[in-house]
Design an enzyme around this catalytic site. Sequence first.
Site, PDB file in Angstrom:
ATOM      1  N   CYS A   1      25.043 -18.289  17.294  1.00 61.25           N
ATOM      2  CA  CYS A   1      24.819 -17.803  19.370  1.00 61.25           C
ATOM      3  C   CYS A   1      24.748 -16.064  19.359  1.00 61.25           C
ATOM      4  CB  CYS A   1      26.180 -17.984  20.401  1.00 61.25           C
ATOM      5  SG  CYS A   1      26.271 -17.572  21.661  1.00 61.25           S
TER       6      CYS A   1
ATOM      7  N   PRO B   1      23.058 -27.448  20.887  1.00 60.86           N
ATOM      8  CA  PRO B   1      24.034 -27.011  21.787  1.00 60.86           C
ATOM      9  C   PRO B   1      23.624 -25.925  22.838  1.00 60.86           C
ATOM     10  CG  PRO B   1      24.006 -27.187  19.531  1.00 60.86           C
ATOM     11  CD  PRO B   1      23.384 -27.164  19.343  1.00 60.86           C
TER      12      PRO B   1
ATOM     13  N   GLY C   1      13.486 -23.269  17.968  1.00 56.26           N
ATOM     14  CA  GLY C   1      12.960 -21.867  18.438  1.00 56.26           C
ATOM     15  C   GLY C   1      11.353 -22.333  18.879  1.00 56.26           C
TER      16      GLY C   1
ATOM     17  N   LYS D   1      24.804 -23.816  12.759  1.00 57.13           N
ATOM     18  CA  LYS D   1      23.734 -23.511  13.855  1.00 57.13           C
ATOM     19  C   LYS D   1      23.675 -22.298  12.655  1.00 57.13           C
ATOM     20  CE  LYS D   1      20.997 -23.067  16.229  1.00 57.13           C
ATOM     21  NZ  LYS D   1      21.103 -23.009  17.621  1.00 57.13           N
TER      22      LYS D   1
END
Length: 340
Positions: free
Chosen positions: A103, A19, A204, A142
């Site tokens: 985030c 996302p 990543g 996440k």
Amino acid sequence: MMPVKIGPYVLPSNVVLAPMAGVTDRPFRLLCLKFGAGLAASEMLTSDVRLWDTPKSRRRMDHTGEPSPRVVQIAGYDPAMMADAAQRNVDAGAEIIDINMGCPAKKVCNRLAGSALMQDEALVARILQAVVRAVTAPVMLKTRTGWDRNNKNGIRIAAIAEDCGIQALSVHGRTRADMYQGDAEHDTVAAIKAKIRIPVFANGDIGSPVEARDVLARTGCDGVMIGRAAQGRPWIFDEVNFFLSTGEFRGVLALEKVRDIMRDHLEDLYALYGDETGVRVARKHLSWYFRQHPGQESLRNRLVTIETPAEQLSTLLEHFDTGVLYQGQAHIVEKKERVA
């Protein structure tokens, strides 16, 4: 590899879309799913329901036409608000809830949300427990490897998550302080996977089929999550799936195919956002598409300054010499047969 199961859902692929705020809207999610992404979560949605009555939030909660399982990612710092947001989204059709603690953006972390939460493990546990108890849908998390390189607590966070009933975890191989700089380090991701039994996705610096294979081998993870590498290249999921299953590479995508993908994507953006906003959103996607094709800078520079859907799409199609004209919002009135 064994198929990944999240709650009752068996994913069609172990390669999933990350996302990304401002990127993974419904048109982009559907495009990535079409090319074989095993899962495609929505853009991050604030847990503050008072902020949901905006065009941006309403679009983020629109899952019309999306295949099952529909995933909504929420972010926040208050356990009760997060639980309420999760329940409201499940009531509205979400089938999996994804909690964002990865985030690194300042505007998110300054509110003690996103990866900032990793500094407070007790609060992490309270949030995860509240959300899991609030919904019957499976809940994912996440996260990152830690807050900074001196505080890599990703293993402890993963153990807390499993204990709280989280059913899948995705880990970006950087700390919050790293943002997106330097190389992702997947050794910590491997240590996290070795610690817990629930499915783990490595995220990543996965931008090619070979990198996906190598990260899977290095980490022992159940799947990989691709983010920035899918921008302008949604077919990367097909490339990775094909390579992982056959050991061979897909051929280079024909320009005619790229043209059709771009055309369909732009039409969907105009339909979702309307003319004015749709053109603006399309500009960044066009920039990413043309990043794959060096030497097209002059065309890219024209496309990102155009103000109307008709001109934006016709300029793109003229480049490919298709003879297709665009008229009206998201409706092509004259189409030549597309190249197979």
